[in-house]
Design a protein around this motif. Structure first.
Motif, mmCIF file in Angstrom:
data_model
loop_
_atom_site.group_PDB
_atom_site.id
_atom_site.type_symbol
_atom_site.label_atom_id
_atom_site.label_comp_id
_atom_site.label_asym_id
_atom_site.label_seq_id
_atom_site.Cartn_x
_atom_site.Cartn_y
_atom_site.Cartn_z
ATOM 1 N N VAL A 45 -47.422 1.489 -1.115
ATOM 2 C CA VAL A 45 -46.624 0.262 -1.140
ATOM 3 C C VAL A 45 -47.361 -0.783 -1.964
ATOM 4 O O VAL A 45 -48.458 -1.219 -1.598
ATOM 5 C CB VAL A 45 -46.377 -0.286 0.280
ATOM 6 N N GLU A 46 -46.767 -1.149 -3.089
ATOM 7 C CA GLU A 46 -47.374 -2.184 -3.921
ATOM 8 C C GLU A 46 -47.366 -3.499 -3.150
ATOM 9 O O GLU A 46 -46.318 -3.924 -2.637
ATOM 10 C CB GLU A 46 -46.574 -2.311 -5.229
ATOM 11 N N ARG A 47 -48.542 -4.090 -3.035
ATOM 12 C CA ARG A 47 -48.717 -5.334 -2.257
ATOM 13 C C ARG A 47 -48.288 -5.142 -0.801
ATOM 14 O O ARG A 47 -47.773 -6.073 -0.162
ATOM 15 C CB ARG A 47 -47.960 -6.505 -2.883
ATOM 16 N N VAL A 85 -39.786 -2.546 -7.365
ATOM 17 C CA VAL A 85 -39.225 -3.121 -8.602
ATOM 18 C C VAL A 85 -39.857 -2.511 -9.844
ATOM 19 O O VAL A 85 -39.234 -2.456 -10.904
ATOM 20 C CB VAL A 85 -39.401 -4.657 -8.636
ATOM 21 N N ASN A 86 -41.113 -2.088 -9.725
ATOM 22 C CA ASN A 86 -41.723 -1.315 -10.808
ATOM 23 C C ASN A 86 -41.254 0.121 -10.566
ATOM 24 O O ASN A 86 -41.879 0.893 -9.862
ATOM 25 C CB ASN A 86 -43.246 -1.432 -10.760
ATOM 26 N N ALA A 87 -40.097 0.436 -11.151
ATOM 27 C CA ALA A 87 -39.292 1.544 -10.634
ATOM 28 C C ALA A 87 -39.613 2.880 -11.285
ATOM 29 O O ALA A 87 -40.111 2.959 -12.404
ATOM 30 C CB ALA A 87 -37.818 1.222 -10.852
ATOM 31 N N ALA A 127 -35.293 -12.785 -12.215
ATOM 32 C CA ALA A 127 -35.640 -13.826 -13.190
ATOM 33 C C ALA A 127 -37.155 -13.889 -13.393
ATOM 34 O O ALA A 127 -37.642 -14.757 -14.111
ATOM 35 C CB ALA A 127 -35.126 -15.174 -12.712
ATOM 36 N N PHE A 128 -37.886 -12.991 -12.758
ATOM 37 C CA PHE A 128 -39.350 -12.993 -12.878
ATOM 38 C C PHE A 128 -39.734 -12.356 -14.218
ATOM 39 O O PHE A 128 -40.075 -11.192 -14.299
ATOM 40 C CB PHE A 128 -39.950 -12.220 -11.701
ATOM 41 N N VAL A 129 -39.611 -13.143 -15.273
ATOM 42 C CA VAL A 129 -39.939 -12.625 -16.610
ATOM 43 C C VAL A 129 -40.879 -13.606 -17.306
ATOM 44 O O VAL A 129 -40.742 -14.820 -17.167
ATOM 45 C CB VAL A 129 -38.668 -12.445 -17.484
ATOM 46 N N ASP A 162 -45.339 -17.433 -9.146
ATOM 47 C CA ASP A 162 -45.407 -16.108 -8.521
ATOM 48 C C ASP A 162 -45.911 -16.177 -7.080
ATOM 49 O O ASP A 162 -47.028 -15.745 -6.804
ATOM 50 C CB ASP A 162 -46.323 -15.204 -9.358
ATOM 51 N N PHE A 163 -45.092 -16.642 -6.156
ATOM 52 C CA PHE A 163 -45.416 -16.552 -4.726
ATOM 53 C C PHE A 163 -46.755 -17.175 -4.345
ATOM 54 O O PHE A 163 -47.453 -16.682 -3.440
ATOM 55 C CB PHE A 163 -45.420 -15.092 -4.264
ATOM 56 N N MET A 164 -47.159 -18.227 -5.058
ATOM 57 C CA MET A 164 -48.417 -18.886 -4.699
ATOM 58 C C MET A 164 -48.307 -19.518 -3.309
ATOM 59 O O MET A 164 -47.195 -19.767 -2.826
ATOM 60 C CB MET A 164 -48.719 -19.982 -5.728
ATOM 61 N N GLU A 180 -49.086 -11.438 -0.192
ATOM 62 C CA GLU A 180 -49.939 -11.070 -1.324
ATOM 63 C C GLU A 180 -50.995 -12.126 -1.631
ATOM 64 O O GLU A 180 -52.146 -11.800 -1.898
ATOM 65 C CB GLU A 180 -49.050 -10.831 -2.549
ATOM 66 N N TYR A 181 -50.590 -13.383 -1.605
ATOM 67 C CA TYR A 181 -51.510 -14.460 -1.991
ATOM 68 C C TYR A 181 -51.905 -15.325 -0.799
ATOM 69 O O TYR A 181 -52.462 -16.402 -0.975
ATOM 70 C CB TYR A 181 -50.862 -15.338 -3.057
ATOM 71 N N LEU A 182 -51.554 -14.888 0.397
ATOM 72 C CA LEU A 182 -51.876 -15.690 1.586
ATOM 73 C C LEU A 182 -52.633 -14.852 2.621
ATOM 74 O O LEU A 182 -52.298 -14.833 3.790
ATOM 75 C CB LEU A 182 -50.609 -16.285 2.205
ATOM 76 N N ASN A 193 -56.584 -7.346 -7.063
ATOM 77 C CA ASN A 193 -56.193 -7.208 -5.654
ATOM 78 C C ASN A 193 -55.646 -8.510 -5.067
ATOM 79 O O ASN A 193 -55.042 -8.500 -4.003
ATOM 80 C CB ASN A 193 -57.363 -6.683 -4.822
ATOM 81 N N HIS A 194 -55.914 -9.632 -5.746
ATOM 82 C CA HIS A 194 -55.354 -10.938 -5.338
ATOM 83 C C HIS A 194 -55.809 -11.374 -3.950
ATOM 84 O O HIS A 194 -55.132 -12.146 -3.303
ATOM 85 C CB HIS A 194 -53.811 -10.917 -5.399
ATOM 86 N N TYR A 195 -56.924 -10.836 -3.483
ATOM 87 C CA TYR A 195 -57.320 -11.156 -2.108
ATOM 88 C C TYR A 195 -58.165 -12.416 -1.991
ATOM 89 O O TYR A 195 -57.750 -13.396 -1.398
ATOM 90 C CB TYR A 195 -58.023 -9.950 -1.460
HETATM 91 C C1 BDP Z 1 -46.537 -9.930 -8.527
HETATM 92 C C2 BDP Z 1 -47.241 -8.731 -7.991
HETATM 93 C C3 BDP Z 1 -46.831 -7.454 -8.678
HETATM 94 C C4 BDP Z 1 -45.311 -7.333 -8.669
HETATM 95 C C5 BDP Z 1 -44.729 -8.580 -9.321
HETATM 96 C C6 BDP Z 1 -43.217 -8.611 -9.266
HETATM 97 O O1 BDP Z 1 -48.629 -8.924 -8.167
HETATM 98 O O2 BDP Z 1 -47.456 -6.378 -8.010
HETATM 99 O O3 BDP Z 1 -44.907 -6.195 -9.339
HETATM 100 O O4 BDP Z 1 -45.156 -9.719 -8.642
HETATM 101 O O5 BDP Z 1 -42.696 -9.391 -8.467
HETATM 102 O O6 BDP Z 1 -46.673 -10.963 -7.593
HETATM 103 O O7 BDP Z 1 -42.547 -7.916 -10.007
#
Ligand code: BDP
Length: 738
Positions: free
Chosen positions: A183-185, A226-228, A342-344, A382-384, A410-412, A560-562
C-alpha cells in the motif's frame, strides 16, 4: 466456508462471548472498531431501551426483503442483543404508520436535489415500536446503524425521531493499494485485498470492511492505486474485482477502479493511447462494456494523468478534458463517472508548483462532460499538515469538483503519531472561497436536503449546491490495511470514522464526531470521554507545531516523508522536490513569497482573500510562511521577533506531546490494557520524533538566522550533521523503500 451472514454473526458473537466471559483479561485488539455493541452497564437506561425497542419495523415502499435488508436485520439483531439483552422482533413492511411525507413526495425531493434515495427516517411510536423507513433498502440500513449508534451513545429516546440525508452523493475511500498488496503511503500493514486468492477465496474481512463503511454512510471504494497497473482491467482481475463488488454490494458500497491512461498500449495491443484516435475511444468503450458485464453497478474510473510519471493525454498534445471526456463517453451509457485528478505539476514547468493545477485546469472549466468529476486535493500542494484550500474550489464554476482528503497520515506522523484530522478537514470545508453566490436562498431555507448557509464554502462546492451541478462527491485516501486493528495507530480509527461522518454531513463539528467516536470505541466513562476527546482535538495542531508551524510546508524527509528534512536534497533534478524551493531560507528570513512581488499565487484566489492574505499583518499567522518571506526580526502578534516565535512554536509542539502523554497515562486502568499500552508506546516514540523535528529544523534554520535559541527552548541533543545523516531506512508505505 460459512455463508457471509454467519461469518459476521460468528465473529460478533465470539467478540461478545470473549467480552462477557473474560472482561479483565480479554485481548482487546481493536478489530471491532466503533461497532462494539457491548452490554449497556447503566441498568435503568438499558431497561428503558429494552422496553421501548421491542419491535422494530423496517419500512420500504415495496416491503420486500433483500440482501441489504437481511444485513440490516442481522445487524440490528446482533447489535440490540449485545447492547440490551432480550431478542427484538424485527419485521419488514411497506406500511409506515407514522406520519411521513408520502414516498412519492420524498422521491421528488430527491429528484429535485439530485441526491440518490439514501435518506432514512427514524420514528419512535407511543406503542413502543420503532419504525425505520426509507425509499431504498440502503437507506434503511443507514437508519439501522443510526439507531444502533443512538443506543450505544445512550441518547434519550425522545431524541430518536429524525430524518437524515447525505449532503454529498458519492462518498468514497480511495485505496492506494497495489496488486502485490503493497500500500503506497499505507501504514497499517498490507492491502486488505488478497488478489492472489480471489475470486474463490474471500476473506471475511471484506464484509466487515463494507459493514464499517456503511455504518458511517460511505458508499464507494476505489480499490487500487492512482499509480495504476493496467492489469486490473484484464478479465483475470475483473473477476476478482467482481468478487469484491459482490461482497460489498449488500452494504451499498460500489466499486471503482483506477484506469491507467496507457492501458490500450499495455493490454490492448494498440500503438497509441491518443484520446482523439477513434480506435482508442472504441477500445475504451469495449473495455467499459466488458467491465459492466462483470460488475453491473461499477462506479467508474479514477485517473492520475500526466503527473509524477503517469501517462496521460498530453503525450499526444491533447488536453486533460480530451482524455477525461473520451473515458466519460464510454462510461455514460452505464451511469459511470470519471474522477480526473487535478494533482498535476510538471518537471519542466517554471511556474510555482502550487499554481500549476489552477493554471492547467481553469481554462478547461465548462469543457468536461457531465459525468466527469475533477478530484482536487484539499490544498494546492500535497496534503501538508496545513495548507490554504486549493484555489480551484473558488475558481471553477462549471465543473463538478470532489475534495480529495488524505486519511492516511503521510505527512502527519503516519501510523506512529497521533493526529485527529477532523479539525483539518473542517478548516478546509468551512473555508469561504468568496466565489460568486449562486445558491438559491429560498430553497436553502426550506430544504433539509441542501445546505442552509448561503456562503460559498468549499463544502458548498463539494455538495454541489453552490453551482447547482448534477453530481457531488468527496473522497478520502484510506488509512486501512491488514493490521488487526485496521489502521495501525488505534486512535487513527477516529479518522476513518470522522471522514465518513463528514462525508455524510459536513456540518457536524469535529468535537461532536470525536465525542461519538470515543463513546462508541472506549465507552462512556466521563473521565475517559473527556480525556480522549481533549487529546484528539488538539492533536493535529500539535503535529503542526513540532513539524511545520506558521505555514511552513514540504520540509519533510525525502522519500519516506516521515521525519524532518528541511535541507536540500542532494543530486535531484527536480528543484520542486527539494525543501528550499518551499521555505526559501536566507540571511533575511524564511518563507515563500507568493504575493505580487513573488510568485503571485495569491492572484488565484478571490480579491478579498488576496488582499487579506497578501499582507503579512492580516494573513492568519498559521499561513504566514505559505505566502510571505518573513524577516528573522519581524514583529509577531505575540510581541516576539519571528525567529523566537518560530523556535518557541517548535518547543510548544514538543511540550504538547508531553501533556498528551500525561493525559493518556491518567487513563491507566480505566480502559483495556492492550489499547492503553499500544497508544502509550506510540506516544513515547512521538515525543522523541517531535524533539527530532524541533532540533533538526531549528539547527538548520539557525544557519541562516544566526540567532540564539530563545529562553524556554531546549538545547538540541545533537549537531546538525547528525540529523542530516540520520536516514530512516525501509520505512513502511514508501514506494521503492531502501
Ligand atoms: C503524494 C504521495 C505519492 C502519491 C501522490 C498522489 O507521496 O505517493 O502517489 O501523492 O497523490 O502525496 O498521486
Amino acid at each position: 466456508m460459512l455463508p457471509p451472514i454467519f461469518r459476521l454473526t460468528f465473529w460478533l458473537s465470539l467478540a461478545a462471548l470473549t467480552s462477557a466471559a473474560f472482561t479483565p483479561a480479554r485481548a482487546e485488539d481493536g478489530y471491532r472498531l466503533w461497532l462494539r455493541y457491548d452490554r449497556i452497564t447503566d441498568e435503568p437506561l438499558r431497561a428503558r431501551y429494552a422496553t421501548a425497542l421491542q419491535q422494530i419495523v423496517l419500512s420500504t415502499p415495496t416491503g420486500v426483503d433483500s440482501p441489504t435488508l437481511a444485513m440490516a436485520r442481522e445487524e440490528l439483531a446482533i447489535g440490540l442483543r449485545g447492547l440490551l439483552g432480550p431478542e427484538v422482533k424485527i419485521t419488514v413492511s411497506n406500511r409506515s404508520t407514522v406520519e411521513l411525507p408520502s414516498w412519492a413526495e420524498l422521491k421528488s425531493w430527491y429528484d429535485k436535489y439530485r441526491n440518490p434515495p439514501e435518506f432514512y427516517t427514524l420514528r419512535h411510536e407511543p406503542s413502543d415500536r420503532v419504525v425505520i423507513s426509507s425509499v431504498s433498502d440502503i437507506g434503511v440500513l443507514y437508519g439501522v446503524f443510526a439507531l444502533l449508534r443512538h443506543v450505544q451513545l445512550g441518547l434519550p429516546l425522545a431524541q430518536l425521531d429524525t430524518t437524515s440525508a447525505p449532503k454529498i452523493q458519492r462518498r468514497l475511500l480511495d485505496h492506494w493499494d497495489n496488486l502485490d498488496r503493497f500500500v503506497e503511503r499505507g501504514y497499517a500493514g498490507q492491502s486488505l485485498w488478497e488478489w492472489f486468492y480471489l475470486p474463490e477465496i474471500r476473506s471475511p474481512r471484506y464484509r466487515d470492511y463494507a459493514r464499517a463503511l456503511a455504518s458511517v454512510g460511505l458508499n464507494g471504494v476505489v480499490l487500487n492505486n492512482v499509480n495504476a497497473n493496467a492489469l486490473i482491467l484484464t478479465p483475470v482481475y475483473l473477476r476478482k474485482v467482481a468478487a469484491l463488488a459482490e461482497e460489498f454490494r449488500p452494504y451499498g458500497v460500489r466499486v471503482y477502479l483506477t484506469a491507467r491512461f496507457s492501458a490500450p498500449l499495455e493490454i490492448g495491443g494498440l500503438k497509441t493511447a491518443d484520446p482523439l484516435d477513434p480506435a482508442v475511444a472504441a477500445w475504451w468503450k469495449a473495455k467499459v462494456d466488458e467491465i459492466y458485464t462483470f460488475i453491473p453497478d461499477f462506479g467508474g474510473f479514477l485517473v492520475k494523468a500526466n503527473s509524477e510519471g503517469q501517462p496521460g493525454p498530453q503525450e499526444y498534445k491533447r488536453t486533460h478534458a480530451d482524455g477525461a471526456n473520451m473515458m466519460a463517453d464510454a462510461l455514460a451509457p452505464h451511469g459511470g463517472v470519471v474522477m480526473w485528478r487535478a494533482f498535476v505539476y510538471g518537471a519542466d514547468v517554471k511556474e510555482d508548483r502550487v499554481k500549476q493545477a489552477y493554471s492547467e485546469f481553469m481554462p478547461l472549466d465548462g469543457k468536461f462532460r457531465d459525468n466527469v468529476v475533477l478530484q482536487v486535493k484539499n490544498g494546492p500542494l500535497d496534503f501538508m499538515p496545513r495548507e490554504p484550500f486549493s484555489p480551484l474550489f473558488g475558481g471553477m464554476k462549471k465543473t463538478v469538483m470532489a475534495p480529495e482528503l488524505q486519511i492516511t497520515q503521510e505527512y502527519l506522523g503516519q501510523s506512529t503519531q497521533l493526529a485527529y484530522l477532523a479539525p483539518m478537514w473542517k478548516e478546509v470545508l468551512e473555508a469561504d472561497t468568496f466565489a460568486s453566490r449562486l445558491v438559491d436562498l429560498d430553497n436553502a431555507r426550506q430544504g433539509v436536503l441542501i445546505a442552509s448557509s448561503p456562503t460559498a464554502t468549499v463544502a458548498h462546492v463539494a455538495d454541489g449546491t453552490l453551482h447547482q451541478l448534477p453530481l457531488s462527491m468527496i473522497v478520502g485516501v484510506a488509512n486501512t490495511g491488514s493490521d488487526r486493528n485496521w489502521t495501525g495507530h488505534p486512535l487513527a480509527q477516529a479518522n476513518w470514522y470522522a471522514f465518513g461522518r463528514l462525508a455524510w454531513d459536513h456540518t457536524l463539528t469535529s468535537e461532536q464526531i470525536a465525542d461519538e467516536w470515543v463513546r462508541l470505541t472506549y465507552g462512556s466513562d466521563p473521565k475517559v470521554v473527556a480525556t480522549i476527546k481533549k487529546i484528539l482535538l488538539g492533536s493535529r495542531e500539535t503535529v503542526v507545531n513540532y513539524s511545520m508551524p506558521l505555514g511552513l510546508h514540504h520540509i519533510m524527509a525525502e522519500g519516506n516523508h516521515y521525519g524532518p528534512g528541511p535541507w536540500p536534497i542532494a543530486n535531484t533534478t527536480r528543484p520542486d522536490w527539494s525543501p528550499p524551493y518551499y521555505h526559501q531560507a536566507d540571511a533575511l528570513g524564511l518563507g515563500a513569497n507568493r504575493t505580487a512581488t513573488g510568485s503571485n499565487a495569491l492572484e488565484q484566489y478571490a480579491p478579498q482573500l488576496a488582499t487579506l492574505w497578501g499582507n503579512a499583518d492580516t494573513v492568519p499567522e498559521n499561513l504566514l510562511l505559505w505566502f510571505h518571506h518573513i524577516a528573522w526580526d519581524h514583529q509577531m502578534k505575540s510581541g516576539r521577533i519571528f525567529w523566537d516565535e518560530l523556535a518557541l512554536r517548535y518547543q510548544q509542539g514538543v511540550n504538547e506531546v508531553r501533556v498528551i502523554q500525561r493525559e493518556w497515562d491518567s487513563l491507566k486502568g480505566l480502559i483495556d490494557n492492550e489499547r492503553f499500552t499500544e497508544v502509550k508506546q506510540r506516544l513515547v516514540r512521538q515525543e522523541s520524533d517531535a524533539r527530532d523535528w524541533r532540533d533538526a529544523c531549528l539547527l538548520y534554520f539557525q544557519t541562516f538566522s544566526h540567532r540564539p535559541l530563545p529562553a524556554g527552548v531546549e538545547q538540541p541533543a545533537h549537531d546538525l550533521d547528525y540529523y542530516k545523516t540520520s536516514v530512516i531506512r525501509f520505512a513502511p508505505g514508501h514506494p521503492g523503500a531502501k
